[in-house]
Design a protein around this motif. Structure first.
Motif, PDB file in Angstrom:
ATOM      1  N   GLN A 152       0.818  -1.205   0.000  1.00  0.00           N
ATOM      2  CA  GLN A 152       0.000   0.000   0.000  1.00  0.00           C
ATOM      3  C   GLN A 152       0.854   1.259   0.000  1.00  0.00           C
ATOM      4  N   ALA A 153       2.007   1.194   0.671  1.00  0.00           N
ATOM      5  CA  ALA A 153       2.876   2.368   0.749  1.00  0.00           C
ATOM      6  C   ALA A 153       3.466   2.723  -0.609  1.00  0.00           C
ATOM      7  N   PHE A 154       3.581   1.732  -1.514  1.00  0.00           N
ATOM      8  CA  PHE A 154       4.199   1.969  -2.812  1.00  0.00           C
ATOM      9  C   PHE A 154       3.204   1.869  -3.969  1.00  0.00           C
ATOM     10  N   ARG A 164       4.549   7.465  -6.343  1.00  0.00           N
ATOM     11  CA  ARG A 164       5.850   8.127  -6.432  1.00  0.00           C
ATOM     12  C   ARG A 164       6.921   7.379  -5.640  1.00  0.00           C
ATOM     13  N   ARG A 165       6.558   6.887  -4.459  1.00  0.00           N
ATOM     14  CA  ARG A 165       7.544   6.178  -3.647  1.00  0.00           C
ATOM     15  C   ARG A 165       8.004   4.903  -4.338  1.00  0.00           C
ATOM     16  N   GLY A 166       7.047   4.163  -4.899  1.00  0.00           N
ATOM     17  CA  GLY A 166       7.421   2.951  -5.618  1.00  0.00           C
ATOM     18  C   GLY A 166       8.262   3.270  -6.847  1.00  0.00           C
ATOM     19  N   PHE A 171      13.532   3.467  -9.616  1.00  0.00           N
ATOM     20  CA  PHE A 171      14.555   4.284 -10.283  1.00  0.00           C
ATOM     21  C   PHE A 171      15.913   4.098  -9.616  1.00  0.00           C
ATOM     22  N   GLU A 172      15.920   4.084  -8.282  1.00  0.00           N
ATOM     23  CA  GLU A 172      17.188   3.937  -7.573  1.00  0.00           C
ATOM     24  C   GLU A 172      17.829   2.588  -7.879  1.00  0.00           C
ATOM     25  N   ALA A 173      17.004   1.552  -7.990  1.00  0.00           N
ATOM     26  CA  ALA A 173      17.542   0.234  -8.330  1.00  0.00           C
ATOM     27  C   ALA A 173      18.164   0.254  -9.718  1.00  0.00           C
ATOM     28  N   LEU A 174      17.510   0.939 -10.665  1.00  0.00           N
ATOM     29  CA  LEU A 174      18.073   1.043 -12.013  1.00  0.00           C
ATOM     30  C   LEU A 174      19.322   1.915 -12.015  1.00  0.00           C
ATOM     31  N   ARG A 175      19.277   3.010 -11.245  1.00  0.00           N
ATOM     32  CA  ARG A 175      20.439   3.910 -11.213  1.00  0.00           C
ATOM     33  C   ARG A 175      21.674   3.199 -10.698  1.00  0.00           C
ATOM     34  N   GLN A 176      21.519   2.405  -9.677  1.00  0.00           N
ATOM     35  CA  GLN A 176      22.666   1.700  -9.120  1.00  0.00           C
ATOM     36  C   GLN A 176      23.191   0.631 -10.067  1.00  0.00           C
ATOM     37  N   GLY A 177      22.351   0.223 -11.034  1.00  0.00           N
ATOM     38  CA  GLY A 177      22.802  -0.781 -11.989  1.00  0.00           C
ATOM     39  C   GLY A 177      23.353  -0.190 -13.269  1.00  0.00           C
ATOM     40  N   THR A 178      23.328   1.149 -13.380  1.00  0.00           N
ATOM     41  CA  THR A 178      23.819   1.764 -14.620  1.00  0.00           C
ATOM     42  C   THR A 178      25.330   1.790 -14.647  1.00  0.00           C
ATOM     43  N   GLY A 179      25.862   1.908 -15.850  1.00  0.00           N
ATOM     44  CA  GLY A 179      27.314   1.967 -16.042  1.00  0.00           C
ATOM     45  C   GLY A 179      27.613   2.011 -17.514  1.00  0.00           C
TER      46      GLY A 179
END
Length: 332
Positions: A152-154, A164-166, A171-179
């Motif tokens: 419910q929170a996401f 937005r929270r979800g 996005f953060e998970a994708l950002r940390q996987g970028t390179g």
């Protein structure tokens, strides 16, 4: 030591044998467990510290462990006393096999000596099991409640899409996987519905909400399970598409999304039409992948698409450009 026959009546787990090992008497509970036995050596095998010792030596042992030859899983424990005639009297107990033996032979409190705490131990064991089962169920209920609360929170309560929270979490998970590897790149699509306000004002909020749910369903149908689709407010949606960073492929996908959104939707007995405009930001076009910058660029591209007549798609330039000011992976 002389045998007191009266004492044996108080010992439902006793075993009385003569010097040769012949069974002279056995307690009622012992007979229920091991059956009718005539010879000690045929019925039992001493194990543990008393294995391979003679009958007289069993009387000198602090504890005696006897395994039933008919049922090797059944091990009794107790003490032995030597009598004046060379025979032995054992007073045996169930040891760690108490619970299993009571259940297997359907023993009750009457089968034990009044001083034996076997049934009290069984009660405590069952009470402990019941308490552990209840704790386990409580933990499961708490875990389910935690998962529901987390979902419910996401989650956007109207459409069931991410909120937005979800979206930020994905996005953060994708950002940390970028390179540098292309597999780590992704696209961010900002989508705004065209002519939704007119529909909402003319036909009411209920129809507007139904249209938002219809749009959500269409977005789910056209995206992959690995994609993130979010409703960020009103008629605004955001898509995160991992592994898609080619402008031509994104242009093609964007046109397909627009066509799907523009298809008539029958709501409350009447056909309704809206459209959508899309702005795209591609992670490979940024020296540093940042939510604020990519979202701002996608929003700017979205409004550029609206200025060109709506129902259109525009891809942001980003900041990774060559000396001529052209994005290294091609321009929009």
């Amino acid at each position: 030591m002389k045998l007191d026959r009266a004492a044996l009546t108080l010992m439902p787990m006793h075993l009385h044998i003569d010097a040769a090992g012949r069974v002279l008497s056995a307690g009622s509970t012992l007979r229920r467990i091991v059956g009718d036995i005539a010879d000690f050596h045929a019925a039992f095998e001493p194990v543990g510290p008393v294995a391979d010792v003679s009958l007289p030596q069993l009387a000198r042992a602090e504890r005696v462990f006897l395994r039933s030859r008919a049922d090797p899983a059944q091990v009794l424990r107790g003490r032995a006393v030597r009598l004046d005639d060379g025979g032995l009297v054992f007073n045996l107990g169930l040891g760690i096999g108490l619970v299993e033996t009571i259940r297997r032979h359907d023993l009750t409190d009457r089968e034990f000596a009044p001083s034996d705490l076997a049934m009290e131990f069984l009660f405590l064991h069952e009470a402990n099991n019941a308490m552990m089962d209840e704790l386990s169920q409580a933990n499961l209920r708490l875990e389910k409640a935690r998962r529901r609360a987390e979902a419910q929170a996401f989650t956007d309560p109207l459409t069931g899409l991410n909120n937005r929270r979800g979206l930020h979490l994905a996005f953060e998970a994708l950002r940390q996987g970028t390179g540098s590897a292309s597999a780590g790149q992704f696209a961010l699509i900002a989508m705004d519905l065209d002519r939704f306000k007119e529909l909402n004002d003319s036909r009411g909020h209920a129809v507007g909400d139904a249209m938002l749910c219809e749009v959500a369903a269409r977005l789910r149908a056209i995206t992959r399970s690995c994609d993130t689709v979010a409703r960020t407010g009103g008629d605004e949606f955001v898509l995160l598409l991992p592994g898609i960073f080619d402008p031509a492929a994104l242009e093609q996908l964007g046109r397909r999304i627009i066509r799907n959104i523009e298809a008539p939707a029958r709501i409350d007995g009447a056909a309704s039409r809206i459209s959508a405009s899309l702005g795209v930001a591609i992670s490979s076009r940024y020296l540093r992948v940042d939510w604020g910058r990519m979202q701002a660029d996608a929003d700017a591209a979205l409004y550029q698409a609206k200025r060109t007549g709506r129902g259109d798609i525009c891809i942001a330039m980003g900041d990774r450009v060559d000396a001529d000011g052209i994005p290294e992976d091609g321009g929009c």
